[in-house]
Design a protein around this motif. Structure first.
Motif, PDB file in Angstrom:
ATOM      1  N   GLU A   1       7.435 -16.518   5.600  1.00 24.46           N
ATOM      2  CA  GLU A   1       8.818 -16.086   5.449  1.00 24.46           C
ATOM      3  C   GLU A   1       8.991 -15.122   4.274  1.00 24.46           C
ATOM      4  OE1 GLU A   1      10.971 -19.739   5.068  1.00 24.46           O
ATOM      5  OE2 GLU A   1      10.673 -20.302   7.170  1.00 24.46           O
ATOM      6  N   ASN A   2       7.877 -14.654   3.746  1.00 20.34           N
ATOM      7  CA  ASN A   2       7.909 -13.792   2.569  1.00 20.34           C
ATOM      8  C   ASN A   2       7.879 -12.320   2.937  1.00 20.34           C
ATOM      9  OD1 ASN A   2       8.032 -14.084  -0.286  1.00 20.34           O
ATOM     10  ND2 ASN A   2       6.347 -15.565  -0.190  1.00 20.34           N
ATOM     11  N   ARG A   3       8.607 -11.516   2.163  1.00 15.32           N
ATOM     12  CA  ARG A   3       8.407 -10.063   2.185  1.00 15.32           C
ATOM     13  C   ARG A   3       7.367  -9.759   1.120  1.00 15.32           C
ATOM     14  NH1 ARG A   3      12.710  -6.179   1.064  1.00 15.32           N
ATOM     15  NH2 ARG A   3      13.423  -7.673  -0.476  1.00 15.32           N
ATOM     16  N   VAL A   4       6.260  -9.172   1.536  1.00 14.88           N
ATOM     17  CA  VAL A   4       5.163  -8.886   0.620  1.00 14.88           C
ATOM     18  C   VAL A   4       4.992  -7.382   0.494  1.00 14.88           C
ATOM     19  CG1 VAL A   4       2.695  -9.171   0.194  1.00 14.88           C
ATOM     20  CG2 VAL A   4       4.015 -11.050   1.193  1.00 14.88           C
ATOM     21  N   PHE A   5       5.079  -6.889  -0.736  1.00 20.83           N
ATOM     22  CA  PHE A   5       4.830  -5.480  -1.028  1.00 20.83           C
ATOM     23  C   PHE A   5       3.443  -5.375  -1.645  1.00 20.83           C
ATOM     24  CE2 PHE A   5       9.607  -4.312  -1.750  1.00 20.83           C
ATOM     25  CZ  PHE A   5       9.849  -4.560  -0.407  1.00 20.83           C
ATOM     26  N   VAL A   6       2.552  -4.676  -0.968  1.00 22.69           N
ATOM     27  CA  VAL A   6       1.195  -4.457  -1.473  1.00 22.69           C
ATOM     28  C   VAL A   6       1.142  -3.063  -2.090  1.00 22.69           C
ATOM     29  CG1 VAL A   6      -1.251  -4.329  -0.877  1.00 22.69           C
ATOM     30  CG2 VAL A   6       0.236  -5.975   0.296  1.00 22.69           C
ATOM     31  N   LEU A   7       0.834  -2.996  -3.360  1.00 20.88           N
ATOM     32  CA  LEU A   7       0.801  -1.716  -4.068  1.00 20.88           C
ATOM     33  C   LEU A   7      -0.635  -1.218  -4.124  1.00 20.88           C
ATOM     34  CD1 LEU A   7       3.229  -2.570  -7.028  1.00 20.88           C
ATOM     35  CD2 LEU A   7       3.747  -1.969  -4.647  1.00 20.88           C
ATOM     36  N   GLY A   8      -0.910  -0.174  -3.360  1.00 18.96           N
ATOM     37  CA  GLY A   8      -2.258   0.372  -3.249  1.00 18.96           C
ATOM     38  C   GLY A   8      -2.948  -0.120  -1.994  1.00 18.96           C
TER      39      GLY A   8
END
Length: 236
Positions: free
Chosen positions: A105-112
């Protein structure tokens, strides 16, 4: 061949035993110096042979190490891929422990979207997380899009409310972006060797997460290093 090993790292006792069993001697002067990520080679030059190979230590030591006549052990693409798998697994363990949301249920932002960014996106995405990849490199954005992830330029990163951020970019990128988490707190798991922000950002809890394989999978990580070292010295 001789080796010396220094630093507070759960992999080291296992790695030392593997090398000893393979016929290496733990004594000076050393052909190989193994360091944890925060240890600087300059403190240990008295135990090294000329042209010794250095494994580990901070990335910032690379130029001074070469200038002193030593060689930084390279990491093959195969090693970096597998180490990224172990690191992503550690990041997942931290996220489950530290986040108040279920991963699915998470919004995950992956940087790179290099070796580690790819593995984090793959693993968290497989558990149902809503993945968005942010990168400053057009090639990485294209690769992430090809792999089925939402992918955007890094400069579009702004509202972080309620997100889980996984940073893999070793540069203070958030210092120059208008990011905020005003309504719902965000969790930043810092996977890069250099933090992505040098100051606190309101609403964002930053969790340093260096050397995760040492914490969560020390045997597998030590075996991976051992195999890489053995392969490199066979080529010397």
């Amino acid at each position: 061949m001789n080796f010396m090993i220094y630093g507070d790292d759960c992999r080291h006792a296992i790695l030392s035993e593997m090398l000893t069993d393979a016929g290496w001697s733990r004594k000076a002067p050393a052909d190989l110096l193994i360091l944890s990520p925060k240890e600087h080679f300059a403190f240990y030059t008295d135990v090294l042979k000329e042209n010794a190979i250095i494994w580990g230590g901070p990335a910032s030591d690379t130029d001074s190490l070469a200038a002193a006549g030593y060689k930084k052990a390279a990491q093959s693409a195969a090693f970096r891929t597998k180490n990224s798998v172990y690191t992503a697994e550690g990041a997942l363990a931290l996220a489950i422990t530290e986040s108040s949301f279920a991963i699915c249920e998470n919004r995950v932002f992956v940087l790179g979207y290099g070796f580690l960014g790819k593995e984090c996106s793959r693993l968290f995405g497989a558990l149902g997380a809503d993945i968005t990849v942010y990168s400053k490199e057009p090639e990485e954005i294209a690769l992430a899009d090809r792999d089925g992830f939402r992918a955007l330029p890094l400069e579009q990163l702004s509202a972080l409310d309620g997100t889980l951020l996984l940073n893999t970019i070793p540069f203070p990128i958030l210092d120059n972006l208008p990011v905020s988490a005003n309504d719902t707190p965000a969790l930043l798991i810092e996977l890069a060797s250099i933090p992505c922000c040098t100051h606190e950002i309101p609403g964002i809890r930053s969790l340093p997460a260096g050397a995760l394989p040492s914490r969560f999978s020390p045997y597998s990580a030590a075996k991976l290093i051992f195999e890489e070292i053995e392969n490199q010295f066979r080529k010397e």
